[in-house]
Design an enzyme around this catalytic site. Sequence first.
Site, PDB file in Angstrom:
ATOM      1  N   TYR A   1      -0.566 -46.940 105.605  1.00 29.11           N
ATOM      2  CA  TYR A   1      -0.535 -46.560 104.183  1.00 29.11           C
ATOM      3  C   TYR A   1      -0.759 -47.762 103.272  1.00 29.11           C
ATOM      4  O   TYR A   1      -1.417 -47.645 102.238  1.00 29.11           O
ATOM      5  CB  TYR A   1       0.756 -45.803 103.828  1.00 29.11           C
ATOM      6  CG  TYR A   1       0.577 -44.334 104.108  1.00 29.11           C
ATOM      7  CD1 TYR A   1      -0.198 -43.540 103.268  1.00 29.11           C
ATOM      8  CD2 TYR A   1       1.103 -43.757 105.249  1.00 29.11           C
ATOM      9  CE1 TYR A   1      -0.425 -42.202 103.543  1.00 29.11           C
ATOM     10  CE2 TYR A   1       0.885 -42.419 105.536  1.00 29.11           C
ATOM     11  CZ  TYR A   1       0.121 -41.648 104.678  1.00 29.11           C
ATOM     12  OH  TYR A   1      -0.115 -40.331 104.940  1.00 29.11           O
TER      13      TYR A   1
ATOM     14  N   ARG B   1      -4.331 -48.212 103.224  1.00 29.08           N
ATOM     15  CA  ARG B   1      -4.987 -47.198 102.381  1.00 29.08           C
ATOM     16  C   ARG B   1      -4.791 -47.523 100.895  1.00 29.08           C
ATOM     17  O   ARG B   1      -5.674 -47.345 100.079  1.00 29.08           O
ATOM     18  CB  ARG B   1      -4.461 -45.788 102.683  1.00 29.08           C
ATOM     19  CG  ARG B   1      -5.039 -45.216 103.973  1.00 29.08           C
ATOM     20  CD  ARG B   1      -4.760 -43.728 104.131  1.00 29.08           C
ATOM     21  NE  ARG B   1      -5.521 -42.871 103.240  1.00 29.08           N
ATOM     22  CZ  ARG B   1      -6.759 -42.431 103.471  1.00 29.08           C
ATOM     23  NH1 ARG B   1      -7.387 -42.776 104.568  1.00 29.08           N
ATOM     24  NH2 ARG B   1      -7.368 -41.638 102.612  1.00 29.08           N
TER      25      ARG B   1
ATOM     26  N   VAL C   1      -3.708 -37.327  97.093  1.00 30.97           N
ATOM     27  CA  VAL C   1      -2.547 -38.145  96.767  1.00 30.97           C
ATOM     28  C   VAL C   1      -2.951 -39.319  95.865  1.00 30.97           C
ATOM     29  O   VAL C   1      -2.100 -40.065  95.395  1.00 30.97           O
ATOM     30  CB  VAL C   1      -1.839 -38.640  98.050  1.00 30.97           C
ATOM     31  CG1 VAL C   1      -1.309 -37.453  98.849  1.00 30.97           C
ATOM     32  CG2 VAL C   1      -2.770 -39.483  98.934  1.00 30.97           C
TER      33      VAL C   1
ATOM     34  N   HIS D   1       0.462 -32.383  97.562  1.00 31.55           N
ATOM     35  CA  HIS D   1       0.778 -33.217  98.734  1.00 31.55           C
ATOM     36  C   HIS D   1       1.365 -34.584  98.382  1.00 31.55           C
ATOM     37  O   HIS D   1       1.323 -35.496  99.195  1.00 31.55           O
ATOM     38  CB  HIS D   1      -0.488 -33.390  99.600  1.00 31.55           C
ATOM     39  CG  HIS D   1      -0.939 -32.110 100.253  1.00 31.55           C
ATOM     40  ND1 HIS D   1      -2.168 -31.942 100.830  1.00 31.55           N
ATOM     41  CD2 HIS D   1      -0.292 -30.928 100.410  1.00 31.55           C
ATOM     42  CE1 HIS D   1      -2.270 -30.695 101.314  1.00 31.55           C
ATOM     43  NE2 HIS D   1      -1.150 -30.069 101.059  1.00 31.55           N
TER      44      HIS D   1
ATOM     45  N   CYS E   1      21.237 -45.708 102.500  1.00 34.91           N
ATOM     46  CA  CYS E   1      21.557 -45.240 103.862  1.00 34.91           C
ATOM     47  C   CYS E   1      20.943 -46.093 104.961  1.00 34.91           C
ATOM     48  O   CYS E   1      21.177 -45.823 106.134  1.00 34.91           O
ATOM     49  CB  CYS E   1      21.128 -43.783 104.017  1.00 34.91           C
ATOM     50  SG  CYS E   1      19.359 -43.596 104.226  1.00 34.91           S
TER      51      CYS E   1
ATOM     52  N   SER F   1     -11.790 -29.080 103.032  1.00 33.83           N
ATOM     53  CA  SER F   1     -12.284 -28.523 104.294  1.00 33.83           C
ATOM     54  C   SER F   1     -11.715 -27.127 104.527  1.00 33.83           C
ATOM     55  O   SER F   1     -12.155 -26.445 105.451  1.00 33.83           O
ATOM     56  CB  SER F   1     -11.885 -29.444 105.442  1.00 33.83           C
ATOM     57  OG  SER F   1     -10.478 -29.585 105.469  1.00 33.83           O
TER      58      SER F   1
ATOM     59  N   ALA G   1     -19.847 -32.918  94.791  1.00 31.25           N
ATOM     60  CA  ALA G   1     -19.087 -32.466  93.613  1.00 31.25           C
ATOM     61  C   ALA G   1     -19.541 -33.171  92.329  1.00 31.25           C
ATOM     62  O   ALA G   1     -19.552 -32.558  91.259  1.00 31.25           O
ATOM     63  CB  ALA G   1     -17.597 -32.711  93.849  1.00 31.25           C
TER      64      ALA G   1
END
Length: 267
Positions: free
Chosen positions: A76, A79, A116, A131, A172, A211, A252
């Site tokens: 991540y 990304r 996202v 999401h 925690c 998709s 698009a």
Amino acid sequence: MLAELSPKLSVEIQRAAKLLTNPAPVCVLTGAGISAESGIPTFRDKQTGLWQRYRAEDLATPTAFVRDPKLVWSWYQWRRQLVHDKKPNAAHCALAKWQQMSKANHQSVTLITQNVDDLHEQAGSMVTHLHGHLWRNRCHDCGTPFENEVEALNSSKDAIYFDDELITCQHCGGYIRPDIVWFGESLPMQAWQTAEDAAASCKVFISIGTSSLVYPAAGLAQLAKQNGATIIEINPNPTPNTVVDITLAANAGIVMQLLIEQIDARS
Ligand code: NAD
Ligand code: ZN
């Protein structure tokens, strides 16, 4: 510009524009394909560099995070590095312009995204995220949102290096993870309610760059169809979506730009 397209696509864009000039409610669902022309890879694209041997679908799961939190966190952070300087493309901008135009015409255009990234927001759209958000973090165990200096830097996206050291929760001790809905996890209740309401009450449902494989989001087109909506799909590649009435089979960016131009000219 319409003349540059195939005659079939040009006719279908005009058909869609005619339908959308009618000020009835519209629901738009976007997926990773709408951000592809901004340079953000979809999940169907093969991964590059260090991550070539992994499949995105195998990393974006709670099981993968529990098994190897460092691997998933590093992916991540990679990304985020890849996405942080990306800008909205013609499709995001056309949608934002349409939302503005529709306000003046008292037409409801509800935008729901599976993405996202924040390119819809950057373009100026109001959007519901099904999401989650790439730029937010929370504790995997207790869910407490996480923000520290590193995170603040990342969310302002000024940071050019995203550290892949794991962070633990102050409450925690659990590991901090991106605030993203992974495969197999439930969707945020309020966002899903907004999506279901918009799909069930719209007259036209537009699916852009998805998709149609990831449920429950993929079921929204079926819900709209059952309630009498016409379904438009914008995707250069075929999908398993069987309820489509108008297929605009091209990128698009070009399709949305032309579609909104046509709606603008007709209204
Ligand atoms: P997907 O990766 O499964 O499919 C992308 C679709 O976009 C494909 O059908 C492809 O043909 C189409 N496409 C490619 N280029 C396009 C273009 N220029 N114009 C229009 N369509 C184009 O994406 P998905 O359906 O959104 O589902 C996968 C999951 O991946 C989602 O849950 C999403 O959260 C996540 N994801 C998000 C991002 C992002 O935020 N940008 C990127 C990758 C994956
Ligand atoms: Zn915690």
